[in-house]
Design a protein around this motif. Structure first.
Motif, PDB file in Angstrom:
ATOM      1  N   ASP A   1       0.828  -1.177   0.000  1.00  0.00           N
ATOM      2  CA  ASP A   1       0.000   0.000   0.000  1.00  0.00           C
ATOM      3  C   ASP A   1       0.874   1.244   0.000  1.00  0.00           C
ATOM      4  O   ASP A   1       2.036   1.185   0.388  1.00  0.00           O
ATOM      5  N   VAL A   2       0.296   2.351  -0.400  1.00  0.00           N
ATOM      6  CA  VAL A   2       1.033   3.608  -0.343  1.00  0.00           C
ATOM      7  C   VAL A   2       1.562   3.816   1.066  1.00  0.00           C
ATOM      8  O   VAL A   2       0.845   3.610   2.042  1.00  0.00           O
TER       9      VAL A   2
ATOM     10  N   TRP B   1      20.657   7.878   1.907  1.00  0.00           N
ATOM     11  CA  TRP B   1      20.921   6.610   2.580  1.00  0.00           C
ATOM     12  C   TRP B   1      22.264   5.990   2.180  1.00  0.00           C
ATOM     13  O   TRP B   1      22.974   5.426   3.003  1.00  0.00           O
TER      14      TRP B   1
ATOM     15  N   PRO C   1       4.261   1.126   8.516  1.00  0.00           N
ATOM     16  CA  PRO C   1       5.168   1.456   9.624  1.00  0.00           C
ATOM     17  C   PRO C   1       4.363   1.958  10.816  1.00  0.00           C
ATOM     18  O   PRO C   1       3.287   2.528  10.634  1.00  0.00           O
TER      19      PRO C   1
END
Ligand code: ADP
Ligand code: MG
Length: 702
Positions: free
Chosen positions: A307-308, A350, A462
């Protein structure tokens, strides 16, 4: 796709015969048929009716009901020609039931009018409606019959999808001729008898004849709904053929070698350690699957659905680290420059601290900069390459591409994905492929659409995200909403205002966005308002997006260009105009722009009344759930797979009989049948593919 000529006794010999072998098919007619992908007899066998007309019985005029098509026979009682507004012909006929029916024509020839002399007996078929004086039929099909009447039809009459330049009667005749050449059941059949018996399905020959010429007692409702055993039989074979074809492609891919990326994963570990968050359980699970695939000597082909906001990018970055650790390259391709740039920003932040060199290639990278990037990509100095479609251009050569990652793959065609893969092909080796999508595909559909892929799902968000509250408001409550935006922005929150129109033209939508931008700017003097739309220059768009991301703008008026992937955690309010016009998946994508931070977010779906039943259901679904998979299932039910996957996912849109939403229940069976066939009789599997998919491929390229 090339069609390999294989000698197949009976069926192929007959079915592959060209249509020019039929009487009445000269070069001109053949060409018209060819534009619809109809080349061989078999193509005509599979050109199935879309409707049926029942001329097997007569209905008494008194018993006619509005909206129920029927055949009647009667004697002409009166004829009236009018010219007042436009030419018109009204013919009243009556029958023994003492009912009168008026036939109305607005286009007719004099000779036609002359046929309707009082006393003539006419048989006609059409859709009755309530007229000024009793029932009438507008432009019925009709013919003048003898006093004793003619014999009635034995079968329901098929109505075929129209083909430009060929009249319905001629088409019916051609198909009739083709059906005369249908081989005997045994010669035609490809499904093993054991399979057919187990499913109690008719033979292919019977199924085709039933579809083209249903007997008068056939269950016409089932035929029209597509649930008749004859159709189910055809749909099953067609789905099986497509599934087999994808499985075959996969088997072919698996025969290639791929770089074995089986290092210790130290670089990936360092990335994980440096991240400001821990992976979710779902991310860890999917990363483990990917890592396992990459360690194999055969190419991975894995679709990650999430999902987004579920955090697919990190998983992609970790996978890329496995390639880099192995001394090879990874590429990440996104469908828009905006998205690609966002990936670039993330990956640089990153990866560069880990000493990994990230290069950028998009259409706007030109001149010297481009030459330099191309050189770095070709020499291997660039370890991770991020970009748009530009990555696939011919001038781009990689030193050693081991992993091709494609984001939001539904926006690309299958061929584009393959083009990137081919960048890494050397000798017999091809790169691993990881494709990511935020448009979850229902499980049933995934089985059919992606039988050539392994599918993973990041089905967990998250932590710390609060679900978006969704409300639907009628557009006349816009003023309240403007007030709400003022309040939110005063608290330091940010908001999106999304303008949509049914109109596809960028120009018109951009205009609407401009107007909205102006009116909101005027209504909200203390709010900093920005505007992005598809007609702006990329740099301008980018600058505005960045300003919004940096908090220098409070309210962003946008078109659906912000649909996919844009990440601004502080934005917690979204307004979508004309929400009733968007599909569920698109609404869900848009809504995914908010709810990325810890603040409670809301999404307001503005609609224009009155709402259609379908629109009502969609908005209801949006209010009820935030789960992309549930929404995808619902979207499939409401709209069908073509819309969901986009027409670019060819193959699926090209089904002749099957309908994935309607026939989804067949899919598990299709899968087991495919397993069985591939194990027992691969040559037979090829023949089934050839029968159905060969033609579809021709259709798609026509
Ligand atoms: P999508 O799956 O929609 O592509 P992204 O990869 O853009 O999602 O991730 C959305 C946001 O969530 C990003 O800001 C990303 O850094 C963050 N994120 C990703 N994984 C986690 C996690 N495990 N915990 C917290 N935040 C995360
Ligand atoms: Mg993303």
């Amino acid at each position: 796709m090339a069609r390999v000529a294989r000698p197949i006794p009976g069926f192929a010999a007959a079915g592959d015969a060209l249509l020019s072998s039929l009487a009445g098919v000269g070069p001109r007619v053949a060409e018209k048929l060819a534009t619809r992908g109809l080349l061989t007899l078999q193509d005509l066998w599979l050109h199935l009716p879309r409707q049926y007309e029942d001329r097997t019985s007569l209905t008494a005029i008194r018993d006619l009901r509005a909206g129920v098509a029927a055949q009647v026979e009667g004697v002409v009682e009166a004829v009236e020609r009018g010219f007042r507004y436009r030419p018109s012909l009204r013919v009243a006929i009556g029958d023994e039931s003492h009912g009168t029916l008026v036939l109305r024509f607005f286009h007719f020839r004099a000779q036609q009018a002359a046929q309707f002399s009082p006393g003539a007996r006419v048989r006609c078929y059409g859709m009755p409606r309530a007229g000024g004086k009793g029932m009438e039929m507008v432009h019925p099909s009709y013919r003048v019959v003898g006093d004793a009447g003619d014999a009635l039809g034995e079968q329901l009459d098929p109505v075929y999808p129209a083909i430009e330049g060929i009249g319905p009667a001629s088409l019916r005749k051609l198909i009739g001729q083709a059906l005369e050449k249908l081989p005997e059941a045994e010669a035609l059949e490809l499904l093993p008898a054991s399979m057919r018996d187990a499913l109690a399905l008719p033979s292919l020959r019977d199924a085709l004849l039933t579809m083209h010429r249903p007997p008068r007692d056939a269950d016409i409702a089932a035929l029209l709904a597509g649930t008749h055993p004859a159709q189910q039989r055809l749909a099953l074979e067609e789905l099986l053929a497509h599934h087999l074809s994808l499985r075959r492609q996969r088997i072919a891919l698996q025969r290639h070698r791929a770089p074995v990326l089986a290092g210790k994963g130290k670089l990936a570990q360092r990335l994980q350690d440096a991240l400001p968050f821990a992976l979710t359980g779902a991310q860890s699970r999917v990363y483990a699957q990917v890592r396992h695939d990459l360690a194999q000597p055969h190419p991975m082909l894995r679709l990650v659905q999430g999902d987004v906001g579920s955090g697919k990018t990190v998983v992609a970055a970790l996978a890329a680290m496995l390639a880099v650790e192995g001394g090879r390259q990874a590429a990440l391709m996104a469908p828009t420059e905006l998205l690609a740039e966002q990936h670039l920003v993330n990956l640089r932040a990153w990866l560069e601290p880990l000493g990994v060199r990230v290069a950028w290639l998009a259409g706007k990278v030109t001149g010297r900069a481009r030459t330099q990037v191309l050189a770095a990509v070709a020499s291997g100095e660039a370890q991770v390459v991020v970009g748009t479609h530009a990555l696939m251009q011919e001038s781009v050569a990689f030193d050693d591409l081991a992993l091709a990652i494609v984001d939001e793959q539904h926006r690309f065609g299958v061929h584009q994905r393959l083009a990137l893969r081919d960048k890494g092909a050397g000798g017999d080796s091809v790169p691993h492929q990881l494709v990511m999508t935020a448009t979850p595909i229902p499980r049933t559909l995934a089985m059919a659409a992606y039988a050539d892929l392994d599918v993973s799902a990041i089905d967990e968000l998250p932590p710390g995200r609060t679900p978006v509250q969704t409300v639907a408001l009628s557009a006349d409550r816009r003023p309240e909403l403007v007030e709400r935006i003022r309040a939110a922005c005063a608290e330091g929150r940010q908001a999106y205002w999304v303008c949509t129109l049914i109109d596809d033209s960028d120009e018109v939508i951009a205009q609407a966005a401009q107007t909205t931008f102006e009116s909101l700017s005027a209504a909200l003097p203390h709010v900093r308002v920005g505007l992005v739309h598809g007609r702006m220059k990329a740099a301008e768009k980018q600058a505005t997006m960045r300003a919004f991301k940096d908090g220098d703008l409070d309210l962003l008026v946008a078109t659906t260009v912000i649909e996919v992937g844009v990440d601004v955690p502080n934005a917690s309010l979204m307004v979508v105009e004309n929400a009733e016009r968007l599909g569920l998946s698109q609404l869900h994508q848009l809504r995914g722009r908010v709810g990325r931070g810890s603040a409670v977010s809301s999404c307001v779906l503005l609609y224009q009344s009155p709402l259609s039943q379908m629109a009502k259901q969609r908005l209801e679904t949006m209010r009820e759930t935030n789960d992309g998979f549930v929404i995808a299932e619902k979207d499939l039910q409401l709209r069908g797979p073509g819309e969901l996957l986009g027409t670019r996912q060819t193959g699926l849109a090209a089904f002749r009989v099957a309908d994935l939403a309607r026939d989804a229940a067949l899919l598990p069976r299709v899968r087991t049948l495919a397993d069985q066939l591939l194990a027992d009789d691969p040559a037979l599997a090829d023949r089934i593919i050839d029968r159905w998919v060969g033609g579809a491929a021709r259709y798609a390229s026509a």
